[in-house]
Write a protein that holds these residues in place. Structure first.
Motif, PDB file in Angstrom:
ATOM      1  N   ASN A 160      41.067  41.695  60.132  1.00 62.25           N
ATOM      2  CA  ASN A 160      39.995  41.713  59.132  1.00 62.25           C
ATOM      3  C   ASN A 160      40.500  42.000  57.719  1.00 62.25           C
ATOM      4  OD1 ASN A 160      37.930  41.271  61.054  1.00 62.25           O
ATOM      5  ND2 ASN A 160      38.007  43.418  61.626  1.00 62.25           N
ATOM      6  N   ALA A 161      41.815  41.993  57.538  1.00 64.04           N
ATOM      7  CA  ALA A 161      42.400  42.300  56.225  1.00 64.04           C
ATOM      8  C   ALA A 161      41.797  41.402  55.153  1.00 64.04           C
ATOM      9  CB  ALA A 161      43.912  42.127  56.274  1.00 64.04           C
ATOM     10  N   GLY A 162      41.415  42.012  54.055  1.00 65.19           N
ATOM     11  CA  GLY A 162      40.859  41.273  52.928  1.00 65.19           C
ATOM     12  C   GLY A 162      39.357  41.059  52.980  1.00 65.19           C
ATOM     13  N   MET A 163      38.756  41.213  54.154  1.00 64.81           N
ATOM     14  CA  MET A 163      37.334  40.930  54.316  1.00 64.81           C
ATOM     15  C   MET A 163      36.459  41.800  53.414  1.00 64.81           C
ATOM     16  SD  MET A 163      34.999  40.955  57.786  1.00 64.81           S
ATOM     17  CE  MET A 163      36.030  39.726  58.571  1.00 64.81           C
ATOM     18  N   ASP A 164      36.773  43.084  53.309  1.00 62.89           N
ATOM     19  CA  ASP A 164      35.963  44.018  52.525  1.00 62.89           C
ATOM     20  C   ASP A 164      36.586  44.376  51.177  1.00 62.89           C
ATOM     21  OD1 ASP A 164      33.845  44.293  54.267  1.00 62.89           O
ATOM     22  OD2 ASP A 164      34.657  46.074  55.268  1.00 62.89           O
ATOM     23  N   ASP A 165      37.681  43.735  50.802  1.00 61.59           N
ATOM     24  CA  ASP A 165      38.397  44.143  49.589  1.00 61.59           C
ATOM     25  C   ASP A 165      37.501  44.188  48.354  1.00 61.59           C
ATOM     26  OD1 ASP A 165      40.687  44.475  51.053  1.00 61.59           O
ATOM     27  OD2 ASP A 165      41.815  42.873  50.072  1.00 61.59           O
ATOM     28  N   SER A 166      36.716  43.152  48.112  1.00 61.27           N
ATOM     29  CA  SER A 166      35.893  43.152  46.898  1.00 61.27           C
ATOM     30  C   SER A 166      34.807  44.222  46.973  1.00 61.27           C
ATOM     31  CB  SER A 166      35.292  41.771  46.625  1.00 61.27           C
ATOM     32  OG  SER A 166      34.429  41.386  47.661  1.00 61.27           O
ATOM     33  N   ALA A 167      34.213  44.423  48.150  1.00 56.33           N
ATOM     34  CA  ALA A 167      33.188  45.467  48.301  1.00 56.33           C
ATOM     35  C   ALA A 167      33.796  46.850  48.085  1.00 56.33           C
ATOM     36  CB  ALA A 167      32.538  45.378  49.677  1.00 56.33           C
ATOM     37  N   VAL A 168      34.980  47.081  48.638  1.00 56.13           N
ATOM     38  CA  VAL A 168      35.653  48.372  48.469  1.00 56.13           C
ATOM     39  C   VAL A 168      35.968  48.608  46.997  1.00 56.13           C
ATOM     40  CG1 VAL A 168      37.780  49.662  48.975  1.00 56.13           C
ATOM     41  CG2 VAL A 168      36.573  48.441  50.816  1.00 56.13           C
ATOM     42  N   ASN A 169      36.486  47.592  46.317  1.00 53.79           N
ATOM     43  CA  ASN A 169      36.798  47.729  44.893  1.00 53.79           C
ATOM     44  C   ASN A 169      35.546  48.059  44.090  1.00 53.79           C
ATOM     45  OD1 ASN A 169      39.437  47.113  45.525  1.00 53.79           O
ATOM     46  ND2 ASN A 169      39.327  45.018  44.773  1.00 53.79           N
ATOM     47  N   GLU A 170      34.437  47.401  44.404  1.00 54.63           N
ATOM     48  CA  GLU A 170      33.184  47.658  43.693  1.00 54.63           C
ATOM     49  C   GLU A 170      32.695  49.088  43.936  1.00 54.63           C
ATOM     50  OE1 GLU A 170      30.219  44.639  44.446  1.00 54.63           O
ATOM     51  OE2 GLU A 170      31.663  43.051  43.997  1.00 54.63           O
ATOM     52  N   ILE A 171      32.802  49.565  45.171  1.00 54.22           N
ATOM     53  CA  ILE A 171      32.399  50.938  45.489  1.00 54.22           C
ATOM     54  C   ILE A 171      33.262  51.924  44.704  1.00 54.22           C
ATOM     55  CG2 ILE A 171      32.386  52.711  47.301  1.00 54.22           C
ATOM     56  CD1 ILE A 171      31.578  50.400  49.252  1.00 54.22           C
ATOM     57  N   LEU A 172      34.571  51.744  44.745  1.00 50.07           N
ATOM     58  CA  LEU A 172      35.468  52.679  44.072  1.00 50.07           C
ATOM     59  C   LEU A 172      35.274  52.670  42.563  1.00 50.07           C
ATOM     60  CD1 LEU A 172      38.776  52.318  46.111  1.00 50.07           C
ATOM     61  CD2 LEU A 172      36.883  53.934  46.420  1.00 50.07           C
ATOM     62  N   ASP A 173      34.916  51.530  42.010  1.00 51.75           N
ATOM     63  CA  ASP A 173      34.684  51.450  40.565  1.00 51.75           C
ATOM     64  C   ASP A 173      33.485  52.280  40.111  1.00 51.75           C
ATOM     65  OD1 ASP A 173      36.889  49.936  39.950  1.00 51.75           O
ATOM     66  OD2 ASP A 173      35.820  48.018  39.982  1.00 51.75           O
ATOM     67  N   THR A 174      32.637  52.718  41.052  1.00 52.97           N
ATOM     68  CA  THR A 174      31.464  53.516  40.682  1.00 52.97           C
ATOM     69  C   THR A 174      31.736  55.019  40.687  1.00 52.97           C
ATOM     70  OG1 THR A 174      30.540  53.777  42.920  1.00 52.97           O
ATOM     71  CG2 THR A 174      29.927  51.764  41.687  1.00 52.97           C
ATOM     72  N   ILE A 175      32.951  55.422  41.066  1.00 51.41           N
ATOM     73  CA  ILE A 175      33.228  56.852  41.150  1.00 51.41           C
ATOM     74  C   ILE A 175      33.108  57.484  39.761  1.00 51.41           C
ATOM     75  CG2 ILE A 175      35.743  56.759  40.875  1.00 51.41           C
ATOM     76  CD1 ILE A 175      35.831  58.876  43.207  1.00 51.41           C
ATOM     77  N   PHE A 176      32.424  58.612  39.721  1.00 51.27           N
ATOM     78  CA  PHE A 176      32.174  59.328  38.476  1.00 51.27           C
ATOM     79  C   PHE A 176      32.588  60.778  38.688  1.00 51.27           C
ATOM     80  CE2 PHE A 176      29.324  62.125  36.066  1.00 51.27           C
ATOM     81  CZ  PHE A 176      29.606  61.695  34.776  1.00 51.27           C
ATOM     82  N   ILE A 177      33.499  61.260  37.862  1.00 51.36           N
ATOM     83  CA  ILE A 177      33.980  62.633  37.969  1.00 51.36           C
ATOM     84  C   ILE A 177      32.958  63.572  37.313  1.00 51.36           C
ATOM     85  CG2 ILE A 177      35.801  64.266  37.360  1.00 51.36           C
ATOM     86  CD1 ILE A 177      36.642  62.125  39.397  1.00 51.36           C
ATOM     87  N   LYS A 178      32.572  64.591  38.058  1.00 51.04           N
ATOM     88  CA  LYS A 178      31.668  65.607  37.513  1.00 51.04           C
ATOM     89  C   LYS A 178      32.496  66.616  36.737  1.00 51.04           C
ATOM     90  CE  LYS A 178      29.682  67.118  41.268  1.00 51.04           C
ATOM     91  NZ  LYS A 178      28.822  67.514  42.379  1.00 51.04           N
ATOM     92  N   VAL A 179      32.115  66.887  35.515  1.00 50.91           N
ATOM     93  CA  VAL A 179      32.862  67.828  34.680  1.00 50.91           C
ATOM     94  C   VAL A 179      32.232  69.200  34.810  1.00 50.91           C
ATOM     95  CG1 VAL A 179      33.578  68.357  32.330  1.00 50.91           C
ATOM     96  CG2 VAL A 179      33.481  65.986  33.091  1.00 50.91           C
ATOM     97  N   ASP A 180      33.063  70.176  35.113  1.00 51.82           N
ATOM     98  CA  ASP A 180      32.614  71.557  35.223  1.00 51.82           C
ATOM     99  C   ASP A 180      32.436  72.116  33.821  1.00 51.82           C
ATOM    100  OD1 ASP A 180      32.107  74.186  35.738  1.00 51.82           O
ATOM    101  OD2 ASP A 180      33.827  74.488  37.037  1.00 51.82           O
ATOM    102  N   GLU A 181      31.230  72.499  33.479  1.00 52.41           N
ATOM    103  CA  GLU A 181      30.918  72.980  32.127  1.00 52.41           C
ATOM    104  C   GLU A 181      31.654  74.267  31.784  1.00 52.41           C
ATOM    105  OE1 GLU A 181      29.261  71.200  29.963  1.00 52.41           O
ATOM    106  OE2 GLU A 181      28.819  69.673  31.440  1.00 52.41           O
ATOM    107  N   GLU A 182      32.108  75.018  32.792  1.00 53.16           N
ATOM    108  CA  GLU A 182      32.778  76.292  32.532  1.00 53.16           C
ATOM    109  C   GLU A 182      34.222  76.091  32.093  1.00 53.16           C
ATOM    110  OE1 GLU A 182      32.352  78.753  35.970  1.00 53.16           O
ATOM    111  OE2 GLU A 182      30.194  78.534  35.990  1.00 53.16           O
ATOM    112  N   GLU A 183      34.783  74.909  32.356  1.00 54.08           N
ATOM    113  CA  GLU A 183      36.193  74.694  32.024  1.00 54.08           C
ATOM    114  C   GLU A 183      36.367  74.410  30.561  1.00 54.08           C
ATOM    115  OE1 GLU A 183      38.253  72.003  34.596  1.00 54.08           O
ATOM    116  OE2 GLU A 183      37.208  72.763  36.317  1.00 54.08           O
TER     117      GLU A 183
END
Length: 135
Positions: free
Chosen positions: A112-135
């Motif tokens: 199944n190699a490559g089957m989900d590559d574009s979906a995985v890339n799209e999911i990972l592109d949505t990652i958002f780092i939460k910033v700790d206000e205390e830092e």
């Protein structure tokens, strides 16, 4: 779209993907059972994750499967490598953001190699780092 949230980041998931969490890792899989994404986040107590530390985490994989390439996923930068092992197709990201080390692995059956590559890339592109206000 649904949202999965960890202590450090938020990521969006399409409806056909679901997430489970164990102690240290969030595992995201598609409804067809083709493959899964595992995300582990480590937080350094003092200072930011540097290049040497990032490369140390990749050491064995790079030794066995060859060089990783520089990459950027959303706000994170680091390295990406793809390889095949024991009948699985594996994609790995070794990423950092300030004091966070984010390790992401996508694996599926080699057939199944490559089957989900574009979906995985799209999911990972949505990652958002939460910033700790205390830092």
């Amino acid at each position: 779209m649904r949202v999965v949230e960890s202590q450090w980041w938020i990521i969006e998931l399409p409806d056909e993907w679901e997430a489970d969490q164990d102690e240290d890792t969030i595992v995201i899989s598609d409804e067809d059972g083709v493959g899964e994404i595992a995300i582990t986040t480590l937080q350094k107590q003092q200072g930011n994750v540097d290049e040497t530390e990032l490369q140390d985490y990749m050491g064995d994989v790079v030794e066995q499967f060859g060089p990783a390439e520089l990459t950027q996923v959303a706000e994170l930068d680091g390295y990406y490598i793809a390889y095949q092992e024991d009948g699985d197709a594996v994609r790995e990201w070794y990423l950092r953001y300030d004091n966070l080390l984010v390790l992401i692995t996508y694996s599926c059956d080699q057939d199944n190699a490559g089957m989900d590559d574009s979906a995985v890339n799209e999911i990972l592109d949505t990652i958002f780092i939460k910033v700790d206000e205390e830092e």
